[in-house]
Design an enzyme around this catalytic site. Structure first.
Site, PDB file in Angstrom:
ATOM      1  N   SER A 130      45.099  39.924  41.614  1.00 15.28           N
ATOM      2  CA  SER A 130      44.908  40.986  40.634  1.00 15.28           C
ATOM      3  C   SER A 130      45.268  40.464  39.241  1.00 15.28           C
ATOM      4  O   SER A 130      45.080  39.276  38.961  1.00 15.28           O
ATOM      5  CB  SER A 130      45.751  42.213  41.018  1.00 15.28           C
ATOM      6  OG  SER A 130      45.472  43.304  40.162  1.00 15.28           O
ATOM      7  N   TYR A 160      36.851  43.950  33.094  1.00 16.37           N
ATOM      8  CA  TYR A 160      37.703  43.105  33.926  1.00 16.37           C
ATOM      9  C   TYR A 160      38.937  43.879  34.361  1.00 16.37           C
ATOM     10  O   TYR A 160      39.285  43.897  35.551  1.00 16.37           O
ATOM     11  CB  TYR A 160      38.115  41.855  33.155  1.00 16.37           C
ATOM     12  CG  TYR A 160      39.048  40.947  33.921  1.00 16.37           C
ATOM     13  CD1 TYR A 160      38.559  40.084  34.885  1.00 16.37           C
ATOM     14  CD2 TYR A 160      40.422  40.967  33.679  1.00 16.37           C
ATOM     15  CE1 TYR A 160      39.408  39.249  35.599  1.00 16.37           C
ATOM     16  CE2 TYR A 160      41.279  40.138  34.391  1.00 16.37           C
ATOM     17  CZ  TYR A 160      40.768  39.277  35.339  1.00 16.37           C
ATOM     18  OH  TYR A 160      41.621  38.470  36.046  1.00 16.37           O
ATOM     19  N   LYS A 164      40.007  45.035  38.300  1.00 18.45           N
ATOM     20  CA  LYS A 164      41.273  44.737  38.958  1.00 18.45           C
ATOM     21  C   LYS A 164      41.979  46.027  39.386  1.00 18.45           C
ATOM     22  O   LYS A 164      42.583  46.092  40.468  1.00 18.45           O
ATOM     23  CB  LYS A 164      42.166  43.913  38.035  1.00 18.45           C
ATOM     24  CG  LYS A 164      41.631  42.511  37.753  1.00 18.45           C
ATOM     25  CD  LYS A 164      41.467  41.708  39.034  1.00 18.45           C
ATOM     26  CE  LYS A 164      40.979  40.301  38.779  1.00 18.45           C
ATOM     27  NZ  LYS A 164      40.796  39.515  40.021  1.00 18.45           N
ATOM     28  N   PRO A 187      49.390  38.425  38.392  1.00 13.34           N
ATOM     29  CA  PRO A 187      49.856  37.412  37.441  1.00 13.34           C
ATOM     30  C   PRO A 187      49.665  37.849  35.994  1.00 13.34           C
ATOM     31  O   PRO A 187      48.735  38.599  35.661  1.00 13.34           O
ATOM     32  CB  PRO A 187      48.984  36.200  37.758  1.00 13.34           C
ATOM     33  CG  PRO A 187      47.713  36.797  38.280  1.00 13.34           C
ATOM     34  CD  PRO A 187      48.128  38.035  39.037  1.00 13.34           C
TER      35      PRO A 187
END
Length: 329
Positions: A130, A160, A164, A187
C-alpha cells in the site's frame, strides 16, 4: 529475517522487474525461496541486476487480464505459498494528477485479480503493497495504523492514492468474507538503487538526482517546506518480510522517524553528488500535504528493524546511480 521461513516455498512477486519488486525477488532468493517473477514489460537492465538462480522463474503476463493470472497460478507451479503484490502504476505528483483515471482503473483491476486468484487457489498469505498516501488530509500529528482514514474519507483527484485506499478496502473485505491472510505494509516515500533515474514521471529522489548529475537546476513545487520521510527500498523489503514472519499485525507503517523538508532533501542531494546548489522554487505549483509523518513504533517493535539514516541511504543510492551512469557512458 529468518531464512528458514522461506526455504523451498514458492512465492509470486508481481512487478518483479520493477524498482521495489526486484528487491523482493533478490531478498527472497537469498532466503531460499522459489520465486516466480511476474512482469509486464521486459527490462534487460533489471534482468542483468538480478542474481542467476535455478530458483528464479520469469513470467511475462498482463495482470489486468484475470484469466491470464489464473492460468499462471494453475499451470506454472504445483502450488503458490505466497504472493507479494508490488505491481502498480505510479509516478511523481504531476504524473499522478494527469493520469488519475488510468492509474485508479489499472491498479484496482490488478489488485482485484491478485486477491481473486489468491482465494481461488488457496494461497496461504498475500502482501499488498500500500502507501502512506492513504492518509489524506492535513495534520502535523504522527499517523498511526489505527487512524481510521476511511471513516471521513476526503476526496482527492490523485488516482494513485485512491487506488491504494480502495485496495486496502478490498483486502479488509476479503479477510472478513473469505478468511484470507492478507498483509498490508504502508511505506512512506521509497528510494534506492534500481529506481527510475530517467526523469519524466519518476519519484522525487531519482528525479532530483538525475537533474543534478546533468548539471541542471532542481525545481521544487511550492516553497519547499513540505515535510516528508523516506525509506530505503531494502529496508522496506526486510520490514515487510519481517511483518509476515511475525504474523501479529496485518497492517504496518513502514518508514523512519527522520523528517526532512523537500528543500532540505534537494540540498542533501546536491551535497552527496558534489555539485553546487541550483534550486528554484515554483510557488504557483501545488505542493501536496504540508506534512506526512508516520508512527513507526509498530514496525520497530515487531520486526526489530532499524532503517538506515537518510544520509547513508542517499549516499549509497548516489554511488549506485553514478556507477551505472559511468557504465552507460
Amino acid at each position: 529475517m529468518s531464512h528458514n521461513r522461506w526455504a523451498a516455498k514458492t512465492v509470486f512477486v508481481t512487478g518483479g522487474l520493477g524498482f521495489i519488486g526486484s528487491h523482493f525477488v533478490e531478498e527472497l532468493l537469498a532466503a531460499g525461496a522459489r520465486v516466480v517473477c511476474l512482469y509486464r514489460t521486459e527490462r534487460a537492465d533489471m534482468l542483468a541486476q538480478l542474481p542467476e538462480s535455478p530458483d528464479l522463474r520469469l513470467l511475462q503476463l498482463d495482470l489486468t487480464d484475470g484469466p491470464e493470472m489464473r492460468a499462471a497460478c494453475r499451470y506454472v507451479t504445483p502450488r503458490v505459498d505466497a504472493i507479494i503484490h508490488c505491481a502498480a502504476l505510479d509516478g511523481n505528483t504531476e504524473y499522478k494528477l494527469k493520469h488519475s483515471a488510468e492509474i485508479l482503473d489499472t491498479n484496482l483491476r490488478i489488485t482485484s485479480n491478485v486477491l481473486n486468484c489468491a482465494r481461488e487457489f488457496a494461497v496461504p498469505e498475500v502482501a499488498l503493497l500500500s502507501s502512506a498516501e492513504v492518509y489524506q488530509g492535513e495534520t502535523d500529528a504522527l499517523l498511526h495504523e489505527e487512524d481510521d482514514y476511511r471513516k471521513h474519507m476526503r476526496y482527492t483527484p490523485n488516482g494513485y492514492a485512491l487506488s491504494k485506499t480502495f485496495g486496502e478496502v478490498l483486502a479488509d473485505l476479503h479477510r472478513v468474507q473469505f478468511g484470507m491472510n492478507i498483509y498490508v505494509p504502508r511505506p512512506t516515500n521509497v528510494y534506492g538503487p534500481r529506481d527510475n533515474f530517467d526523469g519524466g514521471a519518476g519519484r522525487v529522489v531519482p528525479t532530483m538526482m538525475s537533474r543534478i548529475a546533468a548539471g541542471q537546476e532542481v525545481v521544487i513545487w511550492g516553497d519547499g517546506s513540505q515535510v516528508r520521510t523516506f525509506i530505503h527500498v531494502q529496508d522496506l523489503v526486510r520490514a515487510t518480510l519481517g511483518m509476515m514472519a511475525q504474523t501479529t499485525h496485518t497492517t504496518m507503517n513502514i518508514g523512519t522517524s527522520e523528517p526532512v523538508s523537500v528543500l532540505q532533501l534537494a540540498k542533501a542531494l546536491f551535497e552527496v553528488l558534489g555539485h553546487p546548489e541550483r534550486i528554484r522554487l515554483d510557488l504557483d505549483r501545488p505542493t501536496g500535504a504540508s506534512s506526512r509523518q508516520l508512527d513507526v513504533r509498530r514496525m520497530t517493535e515487531v520486526t526489530g528493524l532499524s532503517p538506515r539514516p537518510l544520509h547513508v541511504g542517499l549516499r549509497e543510492t548516489a554511488e549506485w546511480f553514478l556507477s551505472r551512469r559511468a557504465v552507460a557512458v
